[in-house]
Write a protein that holds these residues in place. Sequence first.
Motif, short mmCIF file in Angstrom:
data_model
loop_
_atom_site.label_atom_id
_atom_site.label_comp_id
_atom_site.label_asym_id
_atom_site.label_seq_id
_atom_site.Cartn_x
_atom_site.Cartn_y
_atom_site.Cartn_z
N ASN A 291 -2.33 3.59 -11.21
CA ASN A 291 -3.03 3.63 -9.91
C ASN A 291 -2.37 2.68 -8.93
O ASN A 291 -2.14 3.03 -7.76
N LEU A 292 -2.06 1.47 -9.38
CA LEU A 292 -1.39 0.49 -8.53
C LEU A 292 0.02 0.93 -8.19
O LEU A 292 0.46 0.81 -7.04
N SER A 293 0.72 1.47 -9.16
CA SER A 293 2.09 1.95 -8.92
C SER A 293 2.11 3.08 -7.91
O SER A 293 2.94 3.10 -6.99
N GLY A 294 1.18 4.02 -8.05
CA GLY A 294 1.12 5.14 -7.11
C GLY A 294 0.76 4.69 -5.70
O GLY A 294 1.33 5.18 -4.72
N TRP A 295 -0.19 3.76 -5.62
CA TRP A 295 -0.56 3.21 -4.31
C TRP A 295 0.64 2.55 -3.64
O TRP A 295 0.89 2.77 -2.44
N LEU A 296 1.39 1.74 -4.39
CA LEU A 296 2.54 1.05 -3.81
C LEU A 296 3.59 2.05 -3.32
O LEU A 296 4.15 1.88 -2.23
N SER A 297 3.82 3.09 -4.07
CA SER A 297 4.78 4.13 -3.64
C SER A 297 4.32 4.79 -2.35
O SER A 297 5.14 5.05 -1.46
N ARG A 298 3.02 5.04 -2.24
CA ARG A 298 2.51 5.64 -1.00
C ARG A 298 2.68 4.70 0.19
O ARG A 298 3.01 5.13 1.29
N MET A 299 2.43 3.41 -0.03
CA MET A 299 2.58 2.45 1.06
C MET A 299 4.03 2.37 1.52
O MET A 299 4.33 2.35 2.71
N HIS A 300 4.95 2.34 0.57
CA HIS A 300 6.37 2.23 0.92
C HIS A 300 6.90 3.51 1.58
O HIS A 300 7.92 3.45 2.27
N ALA A 301 6.23 4.63 1.35
CA ALA A 301 6.66 5.89 1.96
C ALA A 301 6.15 6.06 3.38
O ALA A 301 6.61 6.96 4.10
N ARG A 302 5.25 5.20 3.82
CA ARG A 302 4.70 5.34 5.16
C ARG A 302 5.79 5.12 6.21
O ARG A 302 6.61 4.19 6.08
N PRO A 303 5.82 5.93 7.25
CA PRO A 303 6.84 5.77 8.29
C PRO A 303 6.88 4.37 8.89
O PRO A 303 7.96 3.84 9.17
N ALA A 304 5.71 3.76 9.08
CA ALA A 304 5.69 2.42 9.68
C ALA A 304 6.33 1.40 8.74
O ALA A 304 7.01 0.47 9.20
#
Length: 208
Positions: A180-193
């Motif tokens: 869950n934490l790993s997936g969340w971090l990947s989503r955050m790093h993929a954000r355009p901002a």
Amino acid sequence: MLTLHHLNDSRSQRILWLFEELGVSYEIKKYQRNEQTRLAPPELKEVHPLGKSPVITDGDLTIAESGAIVDYVIRRYGKGAMMPELGGRDYEVYNEWMHYAEGSAMLPLLLHLYLGRLKEAGAPLHPRIDSELTNHLGYVDGALAGREFFVGTALSGADIQMSFVGELAKVFARLGPYQNLSGWLSRMHARPAFQRSIEKGGAYRFAT
């Protein structure tokens, strides 16, 4: 002018990310770590007596400490975005994560970092530190079960604050059991901002 005094490979990356998410106008002044010691340069002491980063200046106001900066910027420039309404249940959850990131979660991660430099001398403490890492990372992972963000249904300052926790855990190869934490971090790093923050701030070893 809102100015971020940005040190490479530091917590100030998340402030740069916050600026990009909010779309605020800002200036960035860059500082480089000493390649041998990995310490901040003495020039940062001219901005704040601790000589640490992040530090922001906004007119004649100088603010250090990540949580204080995130809170100030969101209240001053967020226009109601990136934090729950004051007084509601979500706000209390948000406020807890804002303090938890540096008040609790970072301690075992930093101890793990420093003990690693002691090599065999630090061996007696490793079981206790490993236990604390398991405790905290398990707690964070459980809180993210079935959730896209830490609070509510949109990105908030809590996600900004917690990003460095996830990044260090990844660097230390501790994320394997915590999907869950790993997936969340990947989503955050993929954000355009976030991607823009890397482009503007320079190479960031914790985003690899």
